[in-house]
Design a protein around this motif. Structure first.
Motif: not given
Length: 362
Positions: A63-70, A8-12, A33-35
């Motif tokens: 990610l090569k295998r995983g998923t990013v959910l916006r 949960v959270g795509g920061g640092y 966030k989209d980036a």
């Protein structure tokens, strides 16, 4: 035990732990966030809009295998996350990395990189035409902003106001003296022990000449910025996890960075109750410990990685790309870092190259 890891959270910290686990786990990164925003570069992006593209990194190649959910997580429990859309994402392992908020321009206040970039450029135009700048807050963010402004516009009058009597308290006298010296050489006026008795008539980042009252007399400026007020983002914790939250909104963690009382739930970055400064470098170190422990669990091994908080009192404070000072602390004492060291490790490019590599943009 399954292999789904929800971050949960795509920061640092969140991006680092998701990347580290991608090859061996089924990673789902939940991030509105989209980036990715390299917030450490936001102040330079404000004064140098040609440089602003350097702080936004799309999640596409993380990610090569995983998923990013916006998406935004609105409720999280040990078994997964409920998203704002109503979707439920189940988790075998959960990593809480939602971080903190901070007033613009130090952190963008929108989830859209396009909108954030547009606001930085619009505020740059406002700042460019302002001769007198008021910075409210003399912490590291306020001082860095003042330094960045002076690096581009040395003739602007920059005044930094803070109610505290001491500059960056908690750090050694040697570093504070060097910081004062450099600020003085730049012509930055420090008004410590000073509070605003009236508020500016406009919002932060909007140019308009004004006069405010302070506890030390009137102050005239053409634009102002707020550089204080961290907001910890843990309001999404469901009842099963809310008990691990402190009165300040931080999450209690063990030395392995597990959330107190939960074997398969971890927390990293600004939201932890660790006795250390809230810094991106620490969040990345947290991510390494958590990734190693989750990988051990996935392999049926007992997790053994522990985190030792960094000494309080270690910091780098660049004042633009060519100046700055800092301090390295250890049990033996504090060492003042040279300007050359600060420039090399942070000031010159604010570590943008490292994130370009992480997000596959090089």
């Amino acid at each position: 035990m399954g292999r789904t890891v929800v971050v949960v959270g795509g920061g640092y910290g969140g991006s680092a732990v998701a990347k580290a686990l991608d090859e061996e786990a089924d990673v789902v990164l939940v991030e509105p966030k989209d980036a990715f925003v390299h917030a450490a570069g936001a102040l330079r992006a404000l004064v140098r809009p040609d440089w602003a593209d350097h702080i936004f990194f799309p999640y596409d190649a993380l990610l090569k295998r995983g998923t990013v959910l916006r998406e935004r997580a609105v409720s999280v429990d040990p078994d997964g996350a409920t998203l704002a859309s109503g979707e439920r994402v189940g988790a075998d392992h959960l990593v809480l990395a939602s971080g903190s908020g901070y007033p613009f321009p130090a952190k963008p206040d929108t989830d859209s990189a396009h909108e954030a970039l547009a606001r930085l450029r619009a505020t740059h135009k406002q700042l460019a035409g302002a001769g007198r700048v008021l910075v409210e807050g003399a912490g590291p963010v306020g001082l860095e902003l003042a330094g960045e402004i002076k690096a581009v516009w040395p003739d602007k009058r920059v005044t930094v106001v803070d109610p505290g009597e001491q500059l960056v308290p908690g750090f050694g006298s040697g570093m504070r003296a060097e910081l004062r010296r450099q600020l003085g050489a730049l012509g930055i006026e420090l008004r410590l022990g000073t509070t605003l008795t009236t508020r500016p008539p406009t919002g932060p980042g909007l140019a308009r000449s004004f006069t405010v009252g302070t506890s030390g007399g009137e102050l005239h400026a053409d634009i102002w910025f707020r550089c204080h007020g961290v907001r910890i983002d843990t309001g999404y914790l469901g009842p099963a996890l809310a008990g691990a939250r402190t009165s300040r909104g931080l999450i209690r963690v063990t030395e392995s960075l597990r959330v107190d009382g939960h074997r398969h739930v971890h927390a990293i970055g600004d939201i932890t109750d660790l006795a250390e400064a809230k810094m991106a470098a620490h969040a990345v170190r947290h991510a390494d410990v958590v990734a190693r422990n989750i990988l051990s669990q996935l392999r049926g091994e007992e997790p053994s990685a522990v985190y030792r908080p960094s000494p309080v009192g270690s910091i780098l404070i660049p004042l633009g790309p060519e100046l700055g000072t800092g301090q390295a602390s250890s049990p033996e004492g504090a060492t003042v870092l040279s300007t050359e060291t600060v420039v090399r490790y942070k000031g010159a490019d604010l570590a943008t190259g490292r994130f370009a590599e992480l997000f596959g943009t090089v």
